[in-house]
Design a protein around this motif. Sequence first.
Motif, PDB file in Angstrom:
ATOM      1  N   ASN A 227       0.831  -1.202   0.000  1.00 18.36           N
ATOM      2  CA  ASN A 227       0.000   0.000   0.000  1.00 18.36           C
ATOM      3  C   ASN A 227       0.868   1.254   0.000  1.00 18.36           C
ATOM      4  O   ASN A 227       0.430   2.320   0.386  1.00 18.36           O
ATOM      5  N   HIS A 228       2.113   1.088  -0.420  1.00 20.39           N
ATOM      6  CA  HIS A 228       3.055   2.202  -0.413  1.00 20.39           C
ATOM      7  C   HIS A 228       4.116   1.910  -1.458  1.00 20.39           C
ATOM      8  O   HIS A 228       4.534   0.754  -1.618  1.00 20.39           O
ATOM      9  N   ASP A 229       4.561   2.930  -2.177  1.00 21.26           N
ATOM     10  CA  ASP A 229       5.479   2.680  -3.291  1.00 21.26           C
ATOM     11  C   ASP A 229       6.951   2.690  -2.908  1.00 21.26           C
ATOM     12  O   ASP A 229       7.823   2.583  -3.769  1.00 21.26           O
ATOM     13  N   THR A 230       7.251   2.799  -1.615  1.00 23.55           N
ATOM     14  CA  THR A 230       8.644   2.779  -1.156  1.00 23.55           C
ATOM     15  C   THR A 230       8.889   1.549  -0.286  1.00 23.55           C
ATOM     16  O   THR A 230       8.074   1.216   0.573  1.00 23.55           O
ATOM     17  N   ALA A 231       9.999   0.886  -0.524  1.00 23.24           N
ATOM     18  CA  ALA A 231      10.447  -0.234   0.312  1.00 23.24           C
ATOM     19  C   ALA A 231      11.823   0.112   0.867  1.00 23.24           C
ATOM     20  O   ALA A 231      12.521   0.981   0.339  1.00 23.24           O
ATOM     21  N   VAL A 232      12.202  -0.558   1.932  1.00 21.27           N
ATOM     22  CA  VAL A 232      13.515  -0.353   2.543  1.00 21.27           C
ATOM     23  C   VAL A 232      14.228  -1.696   2.630  1.00 21.27           C
ATOM     24  O   VAL A 232      13.625  -2.710   2.989  1.00 21.27           O
ATOM     25  N   VAL A 233      15.507  -1.685   2.305  1.00 23.17           N
ATOM     26  CA  VAL A 233      16.357  -2.871   2.413  1.00 23.17           C
ATOM     27  C   VAL A 233      17.458  -2.573   3.423  1.00 23.17           C
ATOM     28  O   VAL A 233      17.992  -1.462   3.461  1.00 23.17           O
ATOM     29  N   ALA A 234      17.778  -3.555   4.258  1.00 16.07           N
ATOM     30  CA  ALA A 234      18.890  -3.410   5.200  1.00 16.07           C
ATOM     31  C   ALA A 234      19.776  -4.647   5.116  1.00 16.07           C
ATOM     32  O   ALA A 234      19.342  -5.709   4.678  1.00 16.07           O
ATOM     33  N   TYR A 235      21.016  -4.489   5.545  1.00 13.28           N
ATOM     34  CA  TYR A 235      21.951  -5.602   5.448  1.00 13.28           C
ATOM     35  C   TYR A 235      23.078  -5.431   6.456  1.00 13.28           C
ATOM     36  O   TYR A 235      23.352  -4.327   6.929  1.00 13.28           O
ATOM     37  N   SER A 236      23.723  -6.545   6.787  1.00 19.45           N
ATOM     38  CA  SER A 236      24.968  -6.486   7.547  1.00 19.45           C
ATOM     39  C   SER A 236      26.074  -7.100   6.703  1.00 19.45           C
ATOM     40  O   SER A 236      25.975  -8.261   6.309  1.00 19.45           O
ATOM     41  N   ASN A 237      27.053  -6.313   6.377  1.00 19.09           N
ATOM     42  CA  ASN A 237      28.285  -6.655   5.636  1.00 19.09           C
ATOM     43  C   ASN A 237      28.076  -7.406   4.312  1.00 19.09           C
ATOM     44  O   ASN A 237      28.902  -8.213   3.927  1.00 19.09           O
ATOM     45  N   ASP A 238      26.992  -7.149   3.591  1.00 17.69           N
ATOM     46  CA  ASP A 238      26.819  -7.746   2.266  1.00 17.69           C
ATOM     47  C   ASP A 238      26.036  -6.777   1.392  1.00 17.69           C
ATOM     48  O   ASP A 238      24.860  -6.979   1.086  1.00 17.69           O
ATOM     49  N   SER A 239      26.701  -5.722   0.982  1.00 16.40           N
ATOM     50  CA  SER A 239      26.041  -4.690   0.177  1.00 16.40           C
ATOM     51  C   SER A 239      25.630  -5.216  -1.200  1.00 16.40           C
ATOM     52  O   SER A 239      24.644  -4.761  -1.777  1.00 16.40           O
ATOM     53  N   GLU A 240      26.370  -6.192  -1.710  1.00 16.99           N
ATOM     54  CA  GLU A 240      26.035  -6.747  -3.029  1.00 16.99           C
ATOM     55  C   GLU A 240      24.677  -7.433  -2.992  1.00 16.99           C
ATOM     56  O   GLU A 240      23.846  -7.257  -3.906  1.00 16.99           O
ATOM     57  N   ILE A 255       6.303  -0.748  -6.713  1.00 14.78           N
ATOM     58  CA  ILE A 255       7.402  -0.133  -5.969  1.00 14.78           C
ATOM     59  C   ILE A 255       8.195   0.778  -6.889  1.00 14.78           C
ATOM     60  O   ILE A 255       8.681   0.352  -7.939  1.00 14.78           O
ATOM     61  N   THR A 256       8.332   2.034  -6.497  1.00 11.21           N
ATOM     62  CA  THR A 256       9.064   2.996  -7.324  1.00 11.21           C
ATOM     63  C   THR A 256      10.374   3.442  -6.681  1.00 11.21           C
ATOM     64  O   THR A 256      11.215   4.033  -7.344  1.00 11.21           O
ATOM     65  N   GLU A 257      10.537   3.161  -5.397  1.00  9.96           N
ATOM     66  CA  GLU A 257      11.765   3.568  -4.711  1.00  9.96           C
ATOM     67  C   GLU A 257      12.141   2.523  -3.663  1.00  9.96           C
ATOM     68  O   GLU A 257      11.278   2.006  -2.950  1.00  9.96           O
ATOM     69  N   VAL A 258      13.430   2.219  -3.591  1.00  6.08           N
ATOM     70  CA  VAL A 258      13.944   1.315  -2.561  1.00  6.08           C
ATOM     71  C   VAL A 258      15.117   1.994  -1.875  1.00  6.08           C
ATOM     72  O   VAL A 258      16.127   2.313  -2.504  1.00  6.08           O
ATOM     73  N   LEU A 259      14.966   2.239  -0.583  1.00  4.44           N
ATOM     74  CA  LEU A 259      16.035   2.831   0.209  1.00  4.44           C
ATOM     75  C   LEU A 259      16.868   1.720   0.819  1.00  4.44           C
ATOM     76  O   LEU A 259      16.341   0.685   1.232  1.00  4.44           O
ATOM     77  N   ILE A 260      18.175   1.929   0.895  1.00  5.16           N
ATOM     78  CA  ILE A 260      19.055   0.973   1.552  1.00  5.16           C
ATOM     79  C   ILE A 260      19.640   1.625   2.801  1.00  5.16           C
ATOM     80  O   ILE A 260      20.324   2.643   2.722  1.00  5.16           O
ATOM     81  N   VAL A 278      13.991  -6.710   4.749  1.00  5.47           N
ATOM     82  CA  VAL A 278      13.125  -5.918   3.869  1.00  5.47           C
ATOM     83  C   VAL A 278      11.964  -5.376   4.701  1.00  5.47           C
ATOM     84  O   VAL A 278      11.390  -6.091   5.528  1.00  5.47           O
ATOM     85  N   PHE A 279      11.634  -4.096   4.441  1.00  4.97           N
ATOM     86  CA  PHE A 279      10.544  -3.427   5.151  1.00  4.97           C
ATOM     87  C   PHE A 279       9.601  -2.815   4.124  1.00  4.97           C
ATOM     88  O   PHE A 279      10.044  -2.082   3.220  1.00  4.97           O
ATOM     89  N   THR A 280       8.326  -3.116   4.233  1.00  2.74           N
ATOM     90  CA  THR A 280       7.313  -2.547   3.333  1.00  2.74           C
ATOM     91  C   THR A 280       6.086  -2.158   4.145  1.00  2.74           C
ATOM     92  O   THR A 280       5.932  -2.551   5.296  1.00  2.74           O
ATOM     93  N   ILE A 281       5.205  -1.400   3.519  1.00  2.62           N
ATOM     94  CA  ILE A 281       3.969  -0.986   4.166  1.00  2.62           C
ATOM     95  C   ILE A 281       2.793  -1.599   3.430  1.00  2.62           C
ATOM     96  O   ILE A 281       2.658  -1.455   2.209  1.00  2.62           O
ATOM     97  N   GLY A 282       1.957  -2.329   4.179  1.00  2.00           N
ATOM     98  CA  GLY A 282       0.846  -3.047   3.566  1.00  2.00           C
ATOM     99  C   GLY A 282      -0.480  -2.338   3.708  1.00  2.00           C
ATOM    100  O   GLY A 282      -0.578  -1.245   4.292  1.00  2.00           O
TER     101      GLY A 282
END
Length: 286
Positions: A227-240, A255-260, A278-282
């Motif tokens: 229900n939102h066009d932005t998602a967020v990605v997070a990681y520990s020591n694996d940017s690839e 989804i039109t934007e993904v923040l890291i 991964v974080f999204t809004i439903g």
Amino acid sequence: MTFKILTDSTADLPESWAQENNVQVLGLTVQLDDVTYETVGPNRLTSEVLLERMAAGSKPTTSQINAGQFETFFRQAAEAGEAVLYVAFSSVLSGTYQSGIMARDMILEEYPQAIIEIVDTLAAAGGEGYLVMLAAQARQQGKTLQETKDMILDIGPRLRTFFLVDNLYHLMRGGRLSKTSAVVGSLVNIKPLLWLDPSGKLVPLAKLRGRKKGMKEMIKRATADLNHDTAVVAYSNDSEAAESLRAQLLENEEITEVLILPLGPVISAHVGPNTLAVFTIGKDAR
């Protein structure tokens, strides 16, 4: 009337962004090899250093922000006549939220006219961070403190949080999972997928054979009812791998934007190396 925004270092926000957007960040601490490290400020512990030490066998622990730190911040704001909105780390994962409540109540006894609002996000890492970003955006658009708080209270329950971890040892060691739940994490090439349930508790969801299958399943669940066009990605020591997740998420036309937002040292201490999130809004509450 404008207002101050406060959050914790568990929101994993870049320090430069916080400064540019006038967001104050208080830090939890990490105890590593009998030394206590700050997670904000010029001498803060970085995730890179922490993960290197963990790979060498260190077993870090974390400590909440104490009531005294909150009291100092709230008192300064009260004396200056400034309202505060504290966007807090999940109360289920830390006592930090309760420390904030205690400090607020103490300050309101001294300054009954003070405005100190606290929101328990029941979130962590990039999910908590994104809620803070939305709060800062709302303030910039001229929204009042109450309007901004109401927005977070609406979005927060619809925030989906998924973690794909290498194993469950660190979560078990830190008391976030039982030993019984952690047994699966010791199986060869099995990657546990977890989520934050409606109560904010971290719960195992699935056992995937191999990381690629784990990433695919995490994306499937995270994009089930967007229900939102932005998602967020997070990681520990694996940017690839984080960039790979970002590219896969952008294949979804909703989804039109993904923040890291890389995982900071507090969260990394509990989930360990090679974690992805991964974080999204439903549409509906989780």
